[in-house]
Design an enzyme around this catalytic site. Sequence first.
Site, PDB file in Angstrom:
ATOM      1  N   HIS A 137      22.998 -22.067  -9.309  1.00 21.34           N
ATOM      2  CA  HIS A 137      21.900 -21.504 -10.085  1.00 21.34           C
ATOM      3  C   HIS A 137      22.187 -21.898 -11.530  1.00 21.34           C
ATOM      4  O   HIS A 137      23.345 -22.172 -11.875  1.00 21.34           O
ATOM      5  CB  HIS A 137      21.855 -19.980  -9.949  1.00 21.34           C
ATOM      6  CG  HIS A 137      21.446 -19.536  -8.586  1.00 21.34           C
ATOM      7  ND1 HIS A 137      22.303 -18.938  -7.705  1.00 21.34           N
ATOM      8  CD2 HIS A 137      20.257 -19.639  -7.953  1.00 21.34           C
ATOM      9  CE1 HIS A 137      21.664 -18.687  -6.581  1.00 21.34           C
ATOM     10  NE2 HIS A 137      20.415 -19.104  -6.704  1.00 21.34           N
ATOM     11  N   ASP A 168      24.917 -19.864 -12.773  1.00 20.53           N
ATOM     12  CA  ASP A 168      26.243 -20.132 -12.191  1.00 20.53           C
ATOM     13  C   ASP A 168      26.905 -21.216 -13.035  1.00 20.53           C
ATOM     14  O   ASP A 168      28.125 -21.215 -13.233  1.00 20.53           O
ATOM     15  CB  ASP A 168      26.142 -20.693 -10.756  1.00 20.53           C
ATOM     16  CG  ASP A 168      25.579 -19.690  -9.752  1.00 20.53           C
ATOM     17  OD1 ASP A 168      25.929 -18.507  -9.855  1.00 20.53           O
ATOM     18  OD2 ASP A 168      24.795 -20.111  -8.872  1.00 20.53           O
ATOM     19  N   GLU A 181      11.902 -23.796  -1.796  1.00 19.95           N
ATOM     20  CA  GLU A 181      12.564 -23.107  -0.673  1.00 19.95           C
ATOM     21  C   GLU A 181      11.728 -21.883  -0.293  1.00 19.95           C
ATOM     22  O   GLU A 181      11.812 -20.842  -0.937  1.00 19.95           O
ATOM     23  CB  GLU A 181      13.983 -22.669  -1.083  1.00 19.95           C
ATOM     24  CG  GLU A 181      14.711 -21.923   0.021  1.00 19.95           C
ATOM     25  CD  GLU A 181      16.128 -21.469  -0.382  1.00 19.95           C
ATOM     26  OE1 GLU A 181      16.584 -21.783  -1.490  1.00 19.95           O
ATOM     27  OE2 GLU A 181      16.765 -20.793   0.443  1.00 19.95           O
ATOM     28  N   GLU A 205      15.519 -23.117   4.809  1.00 20.59           N
ATOM     29  CA  GLU A 205      16.622 -22.216   5.166  1.00 20.59           C
ATOM     30  C   GLU A 205      16.313 -21.642   6.546  1.00 20.59           C
ATOM     31  O   GLU A 205      15.244 -21.059   6.767  1.00 20.59           O
ATOM     32  CB  GLU A 205      16.789 -21.100   4.136  1.00 20.59           C
ATOM     33  CG  GLU A 205      17.840 -20.094   4.611  1.00 20.59           C
ATOM     34  CD  GLU A 205      18.445 -19.221   3.532  1.00 20.59           C
ATOM     35  OE1 GLU A 205      18.566 -19.669   2.378  1.00 20.59           O
ATOM     36  OE2 GLU A 205      18.829 -18.088   3.876  1.00 20.59           O
ATOM     37  N   HIS A 244      15.107 -18.053   6.714  1.00 17.43           N
ATOM     38  CA  HIS A 244      13.770 -17.838   6.141  1.00 17.43           C
ATOM     39  C   HIS A 244      12.692 -18.236   7.150  1.00 17.43           C
ATOM     40  O   HIS A 244      11.673 -17.560   7.280  1.00 17.43           O
ATOM     41  CB  HIS A 244      13.595 -18.636   4.849  1.00 17.43           C
ATOM     42  CG  HIS A 244      14.536 -18.232   3.754  1.00 17.43           C
ATOM     43  ND1 HIS A 244      14.531 -18.815   2.509  1.00 17.43           N
ATOM     44  CD2 HIS A 244      15.521 -17.290   3.715  1.00 17.43           C
ATOM     45  CE1 HIS A 244      15.464 -18.253   1.748  1.00 17.43           C
ATOM     46  NE2 HIS A 244      16.083 -17.339   2.467  1.00 17.43           N
ATOM     47  N   ASP A 267      17.496 -10.214   5.209  1.00 12.80           N
ATOM     48  CA  ASP A 267      18.014 -11.582   5.208  1.00 12.80           C
ATOM     49  C   ASP A 267      19.525 -11.518   5.458  1.00 12.80           C
ATOM     50  O   ASP A 267      20.279 -11.082   4.594  1.00 12.80           O
ATOM     51  CB  ASP A 267      17.697 -12.195   3.841  1.00 12.80           C
ATOM     52  CG  ASP A 267      18.023 -13.670   3.782  1.00 12.80           C
ATOM     53  OD1 ASP A 267      18.530 -14.216   4.765  1.00 12.80           O
ATOM     54  OD2 ASP A 267      17.774 -14.270   2.723  1.00 12.80           O
ATOM     55  N   ASP A 323      21.836 -14.006   6.453  1.00 15.62           N
ATOM     56  CA  ASP A 323      22.717 -15.119   6.069  1.00 15.62           C
ATOM     57  C   ASP A 323      23.988 -15.165   6.918  1.00 15.62           C
ATOM     58  O   ASP A 323      25.107 -15.303   6.414  1.00 15.62           O
ATOM     59  CB  ASP A 323      23.083 -15.036   4.569  1.00 15.62           C
ATOM     60  CG  ASP A 323      21.868 -15.267   3.668  1.00 15.62           C
ATOM     61  OD1 ASP A 323      20.884 -15.889   4.122  1.00 15.62           O
ATOM     62  OD2 ASP A 323      21.902 -14.833   2.506  1.00 15.62           O
ATOM     63  N   ASP A 329      24.024 -21.648   3.579  1.00 20.39           N
ATOM     64  CA  ASP A 329      23.718 -20.486   2.733  1.00 20.39           C
ATOM     65  C   ASP A 329      24.096 -19.240   3.525  1.00 20.39           C
ATOM     66  O   ASP A 329      23.240 -18.494   4.014  1.00 20.39           O
ATOM     67  CB  ASP A 329      22.237 -20.489   2.329  1.00 20.39           C
ATOM     68  CG  ASP A 329      21.987 -19.661   1.076  1.00 20.39           C
ATOM     69  OD1 ASP A 329      22.950 -19.031   0.588  1.00 20.39           O
ATOM     70  OD2 ASP A 329      20.846 -19.635   0.585  1.00 20.39           O
TER      71      ASP A 329
HETATM   72  C1  XLS Z   1      18.032 -17.199  -1.124  1.00 19.44           C
HETATM   73  C2  XLS Z   1      18.287 -18.512  -1.547  1.00 19.44           C
HETATM   74  C3  XLS Z   1      18.729 -18.748  -2.939  1.00 19.44           C
HETATM   75  C4  XLS Z   1      18.421 -20.172  -3.247  1.00 19.44           C
HETATM   76  C5  XLS Z   1      18.737 -20.718  -4.558  1.00 19.44           C
HETATM   77  O1  XLS Z   1      17.986 -16.996   0.082  1.00 19.44           O
HETATM   78  O2  XLS Z   1      19.188 -19.087  -0.656  1.00 19.44           O
HETATM   79  O3  XLS Z   1      20.040 -18.431  -3.059  1.00 19.44           O
HETATM   80  O4  XLS Z   1      18.989 -20.940  -2.293  1.00 19.44           O
HETATM   81  O5  XLS Z   1      18.042 -20.069  -5.518  1.00 19.44           O
HETATM   82 MG    MG Z   2      18.827 -20.334   0.566  1.00 20.24          MG
END
Ligand code: XLS
Ligand code: MG
Length: 346
Positions: free
Chosen positions: A51, A54, A176, A212, A215, A250, A252, A285
């Site tokens: 980001h 980051d 995304e 993703e 998602h 979410d 992950d 991710d």
């Molecule tokens: C959220 C996303 C986020 C993006 C980057 O799910 O993964 O982290 O990948 O902004």
């Molecule tokens: Mg992501």
Amino acid sequence: MPKDITYKFCFGPWNLSEGQDPYGPPTRPVQTFDWKLGQLKRLGFDAMMFHDDDAVPDVDGKSDAQLARESKELRKKLKDAGVVAEIVAPRLWFDPRTIDGGYTSNDPKCRQFAIRRSLRCIDIANHLGCNLIVLWLAREGSYIRESKNARRSMDYLVAAIDKMLAHDKRIRIAIEPKPNEPMDVAYVPTIGHALALASLTRDPKRVGCLIESAHALLAGLDPADEIDFACSFGKLWSLHLNDQNGLKFDQDKPFGSANLRVAFNQVLALERNRYGARGEYVAFDVHPFRTTKVEHWTAHLENSRRTFLKLVEKARTYPEAQANKLIADRNYAALDQLVLEHLMGR
Ligand code: XLS
Ligand code: MG
């Protein structure tokens, strides 16, 4: 199946998270960026995702000169570690000015902030030698349907992307999509929406997408179909593999953790589309489970890559001729079992 792609892997600093959730504090101590970069290198990953903050903490409190200096220092640090920056994404969901959304906020001053911040994100990417910007449109949607005008929001999104494209002629933008969370309903929930939006911008060639897995699952779709759809347009420029158990928050989870067959089909789709042949990366991710001990902190990343590579082997040894015969005979029951037995092995 082509057997020649050597995949390159990456993750972001947020994928070594500390375990906090809306119901409780961190369960692992906060670590420095350098520690996270050290872990990435130790695990033999090739790139890091960022980001904007980051890369340069407190972006908004810093001058352009500071921003340039700090991102160049980071570039050197990455170079010394033999790692590249894969993407940079503006974090438009933490600041008080993005409470009601970034580009689609009802407040014009807040919309301007979101655009200014995105242009600075592009500057950071440039200093890092990276030309791919990711837009996760976290708060571009509504909690209360009537609170925002969805028609006008599309114009705002296109206008914001157009400003980014005009700011730098070399950058590419990967949208995304995600259907919900943090929003009740998001304006760009799927890859179809993302690519349709891309077509309205001033330079659609430079606007693509990032899929993703979780998602897509939250949108009720099969991520493998999303991969094939995006690749049919030549638009899959980055990828966040992970997993998700049903329509929940979410999660992950590690890649393949909830549904190995869905994971296998994503790998098959990547292989048949030769994802990676144009330099694209496979990012995980994924997050450590909240219960993870400090000494197991990177296991979710190692396991995701291990599962991915095992599924690549499964994709490359998939008995296609046998499968094609069953397809020609419309014997999908046998095809179903063939896939299961192939995945289970002997
Ligand atoms: C959220 C996303 C986020 C993006 C980057 O799910 O993964 O982290 O990948 O902004
Ligand atoms: Mg992501």
